[in-house]
Design a protein around this motif. Structure first.
Motif, PDB file in Angstrom:
ATOM      1  N   PRO A   1     -55.289  39.542 -31.173  1.00 38.05           N
ATOM      2  CA  PRO A   1     -55.040  38.873 -29.309  1.00 38.05           C
ATOM      3  C   PRO A   1     -55.630  38.729 -28.741  1.00 38.05           C
ATOM      4  CG  PRO A   1     -55.517  41.246 -30.491  1.00 38.05           C
ATOM      5  CD  PRO A   1     -55.440  41.039 -31.248  1.00 38.05           C
ATOM      6  N   GLY A   2     -55.627  38.049 -27.644  1.00 37.12           N
ATOM      7  CA  GLY A   2     -55.914  37.738 -25.976  1.00 37.12           C
ATOM      8  C   GLY A   2     -57.086  39.048 -25.726  1.00 37.12           C
ATOM      9  N   VAL A   3     -58.225  38.100 -25.259  1.00 35.69           N
ATOM     10  CA  VAL A   3     -58.714  39.373 -24.716  1.00 35.69           C
ATOM     11  C   VAL A   3     -58.965  39.088 -23.060  1.00 35.69           C
ATOM     12  CG1 VAL A   3     -60.979  39.334 -26.397  1.00 35.69           C
ATOM     13  CG2 VAL A   3     -61.461  37.712 -24.611  1.00 35.69           C
ATOM     14  N   GLY A   4     -59.383  40.062 -22.263  1.00 35.82           N
ATOM     15  CA  GLY A   4     -59.086  40.183 -20.604  1.00 35.82           C
ATOM     16  C   GLY A   4     -59.632  41.285 -19.954  1.00 35.82           C
ATOM     17  N   ILE A   5     -59.668  41.668 -19.211  1.00 39.25           N
ATOM     18  CA  ILE A   5     -60.502  42.519 -18.531  1.00 39.25           C
ATOM     19  C   ILE A   5     -61.059  43.226 -18.797  1.00 39.25           C
ATOM     20  CG2 ILE A   5     -60.401  43.684 -15.971  1.00 39.25           C
ATOM     21  CD1 ILE A   5     -60.049  40.858 -15.227  1.00 39.25           C
ATOM     22  N   TYR A   6     -60.171  43.891 -19.895  1.00 42.21           N
ATOM     23  CA  TYR A   6     -60.678  44.997 -20.874  1.00 42.21           C
ATOM     24  C   TYR A   6     -61.729  44.676 -20.652  1.00 42.21           C
ATOM     25  CZ  TYR A   6     -61.258  48.946 -23.371  1.00 42.21           C
ATOM     26  OH  TYR A   6     -62.147  49.990 -24.025  1.00 42.21           O
TER      27      TYR A   6
END
Length: 470
Positions: A114-119
C-alpha cells in the motif's frame, strides 16, 4: 525475537543510565550509556507501542542520554543557523514530502504494497528525531578537549574488556547471545569465515563487532601518540593487543581500514589526517553520482578481491549487482524516493524480493531519494570536514591528534556505509562531538566570548584566560 531476558535487559537500561549520571561526570555517563548498550543489549528485541518507534538497543540509550543531558547538565543549546541546521531540517522533514508523494500502491507480482501517507510521515519524523538524539547531545556536551580524550579512553577500556568474550567466541563460535537472551540474531553461517568464526557477542553481526574494534584500535594508537613518554609504552602494548584481536575478527574491510588509518594516526601530521578524513567522507558523499555515471571500477575491485579469496570476490560482485538493481529502482523516483515498507525494493513477477540490501547509501536513496541521502550523509560529512579544519586552531598537539583521530573514526564509519548498513548511535554521538568541538574552537578563533557563552561551553578549556602581562 523477544524473550523475557531481553525485555528485562531493555527495561533495566534506563536504571543503569540513571546510576551512571548520578555517579559519573556527564560526558562519561553519556559515553558508557551508549557504548555499553551497543556492547550488552540484545539485538532484534524491542518494546512496541502504537504510533511510536520500538524501544530497542538503539532507541533506549538515545532517550537515556538525551534526558540525562537535559536533567544533569541543564545547558541550553546555542541557537544558530547554518548548513548543519539546513541538513538537519532536510533529514527530519524530507520524509514528510516523501510520504505525501507516495500514496499510490506498489504491485509486486501477486502482492500489493500500500501507499504511505500522514501516518508514515509522522512515524518517519519521530524515528528521524530519535536517531538524531545522540548527535544533538554530542554537539551540545562534547565541546572540550577533555571530552574528546574521554571518548578515546572509554573506547580503549571497552575494547580491552570486550576482547575477552570476543576471544572466547573466536574459539568456540558465537554463542553468548543465545546463552543469555535465548535466540540468535543472525544466521550462524554468516559468522563462519576462513575456517574459523567471526565473534559478535551481543552486537548482532561479526562485521559490526569488527567495526567497533577498529574504533578501539584507532583510539589506543591516538592515546599512545598523545600520551607523555612514561605512559606511552603501556598504551602501545594495549594498541598492539587490540590490533591482534581485530585481525582475528576475520573482517577484511575493518582490517584494511586499520592498515590505512592506524599508520596515519601514529605517524602523520594531524593536518594530513584531517585531509584524509575529509577525502573519505567526500568519496562516500559522491559515490552514488559515480555509480550512476559508471565511474566506479567495479570489475577491477572484484578482480583484486579474487587475488585474496574467491569467496570474497563472489560476495563483492553480488553486492555490486544488487546495488545496480536497487539504484535503477531508486532512480525511478530520484528526488524524494519511494518511502519505506519495502516500496523501494525490486520484485519478480511472483512477488519475490530479488535484491539484497547491504549498503546503507542505496537503502537511503531508495526510501528518501537524493535529498534524503544528501541530508544524512551530508550532515555526517560536514561534521568531519569542520572538525578537520578546526583542528588547526587547537591549542595543543595532543588535542589535534585526538580530534583528527576521532574524525578518521567517523569518516571511516561513513565510508563503511557504502558496502554495509551499520549506522549506529555511537557514530551519531561522535559526529555531534566533532561538530560541537569544531564550533567551540571556531568561536574562540573569531571573537571573544561573553561570560555566559564561556560558562555554557566549558571554560577554561575552550576559553582560556588571557595571559598575564609583564
Amino acid at each position: 525475537m523477544n524473550s523475557t531476558v531481553a525485555t528485562v535487559a531493555l527495561l533495566l537500561w534506563p536504571i543503569v543510565s540513571v546510576a551512571l549520571f548520578a555517579t559519573r561526570p556527564a560526558v562519561q555517563a553519556t559515553l558508557w550509556t551508549i557504548v555499553g548498550a551497543q556492547l550488552l543489549l540484545p539485538v532484534g528485541s524491542g518494546i512496541k507501542f502504537e504510533m511510536i518507534p520500538p524501544f530497542d538497543k538503539a532507541t533506549i540509550p538515545s532517550f537515556c542520554i538525551f534526558f540525562g543531558y537535559l536533567i544533569a547538565v541543564r545547558r541550553p543549546w546555542h541557537l544558530r543557523f547554518g548548513l548543519a541546521e539546513v541538513l538537519l531540517a532536510m533529514f527530519l522533514f524530507g520524509p514528510i514530502v516523501t510520504s505525501m508523494l507516495n500514496g499510490d500502491p506498489v504491485f509486486a507480482g501477486n502482492r500489493v504494497i500500500p501507499g504511505v501517507g500522514i501516518y508514515d510521515a509522522v512515524s518517519a519524523v519521530e524515528f528521524g528525531l530519535i536517531i538524531l538524539l545522540p548527535f544533538l547531545v554530542g554537539r551540545g556536551l562534547f565541546r572540550t578537549e577533555q571530552a574528546n580524550e574521554s571518548i578515546m579512553k572509554v573506547l580503549l577500556v571497552a575494547g580491552l574488556l570486550y576482547s575477552i568474550p570476543m576471544l572466547f567466541e573466536m574459539r568456540f563460535s558465537p554463542q553468548f547471545h543465545v546463552w543469555v537472551y535465548g535466540y540468535s540474531p543472525t544466521d550462524f553461517i554468516q559468522q563462519v569465515r576462513d575456517g574459523g568464526y567471526r565473534p559478535m557477542v551481543f552486537m548482532g553481526h561479526g562485521l559490526t563487532a569488527a567495526t567497533f574494534f577498529f574504533m578501539t584500535v584507532v583510539a589506543a594508537v591516538a592515546l599512545r601518540r598523545s600520551d607523555p613518554p612514561h605512559l606511552s609504552r603501556s598504551s602501545g602494548g594495549k594498541a598492539a593487543y587490540l590490533a591482534a584481536v581485530l585481525v582475528l575478527c576475520r573482517s577484511a574491510g575493518a582490517t584494511v581500514f586499520a592498515l590505512v588509518v592506524v599508520p596515519l594516526v601514529y605517524l602523520a601530521k594531524p593536518k594530513l589526517q584531517g585531509r584524509v578524513a575529509a577525502i573519505f567522507v567526500l568519496l562516500a558523499l559522491f559515490y552514488p553520482m559515480l555509480r550512476v555515471a559508471d565511474m566506479v571500477p567495479t570489475r577491477l575491485m572484484v578482480d583484486l578481491a579474487a587475488t585474496v579469496s574467491a569467496d570474497r570476490a563472489a560476495s563483492l560482485g553480488a553486492r555490486f549487482e544488487n546495488e545496480t538493481l536497487l539504484l535503477d529502482r531508486a532512480l525511478q523516483r530520484p528526488v524524494f524516493g519511494w518511502g519505506r515498507f519495502g516500496r523501494s525494493r525490486v520484485y519478480d513477477s511472483e512477488g519475490r524480493d530479488l535484491a539484497v540490501t547491504d549498503g546503507h547509501w542505496v537503502i537511503t536513496i531508495g526510501q528518501f531519494g537524493i535529498l534524503g541521502f544528501v541530508a544524512e550523509f551530508g550532515l555526517l560529512a560536514l561534521c568531519v570536514i569542520k572538525a578537520a579544519a578546526a583542528s588547526r586552531k587547537a591549542r595543543s598537539f595532543k588535542e589535534r591528534v585526538l580530534l583528527t583521530a576521532l574524525a578518521l573514526i567517523v569518516a571511516t564509519n561513513v565510508l563503511d556505509l557504502l558496502p554495509n548498513a551499520s549506522l549506529l548511535p555511537v557514530t551519531w554521538l561522535f559526529s555531534g562531538a566533532l561538530l560541537g568541538r569544531a564550533e567551540a574552537l571556531q568561536l574562540v578563533a573569531t571573537r571573544k566570548p561573553s561570560a555566559s557563552e564561556a560558562d555554557r561551553f566549558g571554560r577554561p578549556d575552550i576559553f582560556p584566560p588571557a595571559p598575564l602581562k609583564g
